[in-house]
Design a protein around this motif. Structure first.
Motif, PDB file in Angstrom:
ATOM      1  N   GLY A  12      28.431 -35.209 -24.746  1.00  0.00           N
ATOM      2  CA  GLY A  12      29.478 -34.828 -25.680  1.00  0.00           C
ATOM      3  C   GLY A  12      30.819 -34.818 -24.988  1.00  0.00           C
ATOM      4  N   ALA A  73      20.354 -37.420 -28.065  1.00  0.00           N
ATOM      5  CA  ALA A  73      21.797 -37.224 -28.237  1.00  0.00           C
ATOM      6  C   ALA A  73      22.118 -35.778 -28.615  1.00  0.00           C
ATOM      7  N   ALA A  74      21.174 -35.110 -29.272  1.00  0.00           N
ATOM      8  CA  ALA A  74      21.405 -33.733 -29.720  1.00  0.00           C
ATOM      9  C   ALA A  74      21.255 -32.756 -28.557  1.00  0.00           C
ATOM     10  N   ASP A  75      22.150 -31.757 -28.529  1.00  0.00           N
ATOM     11  CA  ASP A  75      22.082 -30.691 -27.529  1.00  0.00           C
ATOM     12  C   ASP A  75      21.342 -29.478 -28.075  1.00  0.00           C
ATOM     13  N   GLU A  90      20.902 -31.643 -36.339  1.00  0.00           N
ATOM     14  CA  GLU A  90      21.045 -32.030 -34.935  1.00  0.00           C
ATOM     15  C   GLU A  90      22.478 -31.737 -34.545  1.00  0.00           C
ATOM     16  N   ARG A  92      25.652 -31.546 -31.587  1.00  0.00           N
ATOM     17  CA  ARG A  92      26.223 -32.000 -30.327  1.00  0.00           C
ATOM     18  C   ARG A  92      27.332 -31.032 -29.935  1.00  0.00           C
TER      19      ARG A  92
END
Length: 155
Positions: A12, A73-75, A90, A92
């Protein structure tokens, strides 16, 4: 006891070594909600409307967090639930005004969008599509888009 999750950011727009805290459970209440609606039998003409301010619950999705792919990609994974809908989001990690950390969340396809400042728990939420109404059908309710803002409290 309140459960908080510390996340090390892996991507990100924030610094990779920086920590962000995400409460495990929050209740969020809108201060103002407004939007547009395509009423039935209109020729695809959106009209401004005021929606009732809502409240919803945000919960950390512990199952998805436990089995999270390190290359994803998701945190953070959150579940948003209100009286009518439930969506898996999801999220970020992002950096906002005054270098505040936050989350930018959406479901797939993106019909629910949420921005959450993780420092002061202010949010902005947007929903698009005919499913924004509980009794929506293709021929009766038309489509809508709304945006609301407010704050969340840790449960």
């Amino acid at each position: 006891m309140l459960a908080w999750v510390m996340m090390v950011l892996a991507g990100g727009s924030a610094t990779p070594a920086e920590n962000v805290t995400v409460p495990a459970s929050m209740v969020c209440t809108a201060v103002q909600t407004a939007g547009f609606h395509d009423f039935p039998h209109n020729e695809e003409a959106y009209e401004p409307v005021s929606f009732f301010e809502s409240s919803f619950e945000l919960r950390l999705n512990r199952v998805l967090m436990r089995h999270r792919d390190p290359n994803a990609a998701a945190d953070v994974y959150l579940t948003v639930r209100d009286e009518e809908t439930r969506a898996e989001l999801e999220c970020r990690t992002i950096r906002g005004a005054d270098r505040a950390t936050g989350l930018s969340c959406s479901n797939l396809p993106p019909s629910e969008l949420l921005l959450l400042n993780t420092e002061n728990l202010r949010f902005t939420r947007t929903s698009i599509g005919g499913w924004a109404f509980a009794s929506a059908t293709e021929n009766m309710a038309g489509d809508s888009i709304y945006v609301e803002y407010g704050t969340c409290e840790v449960r």
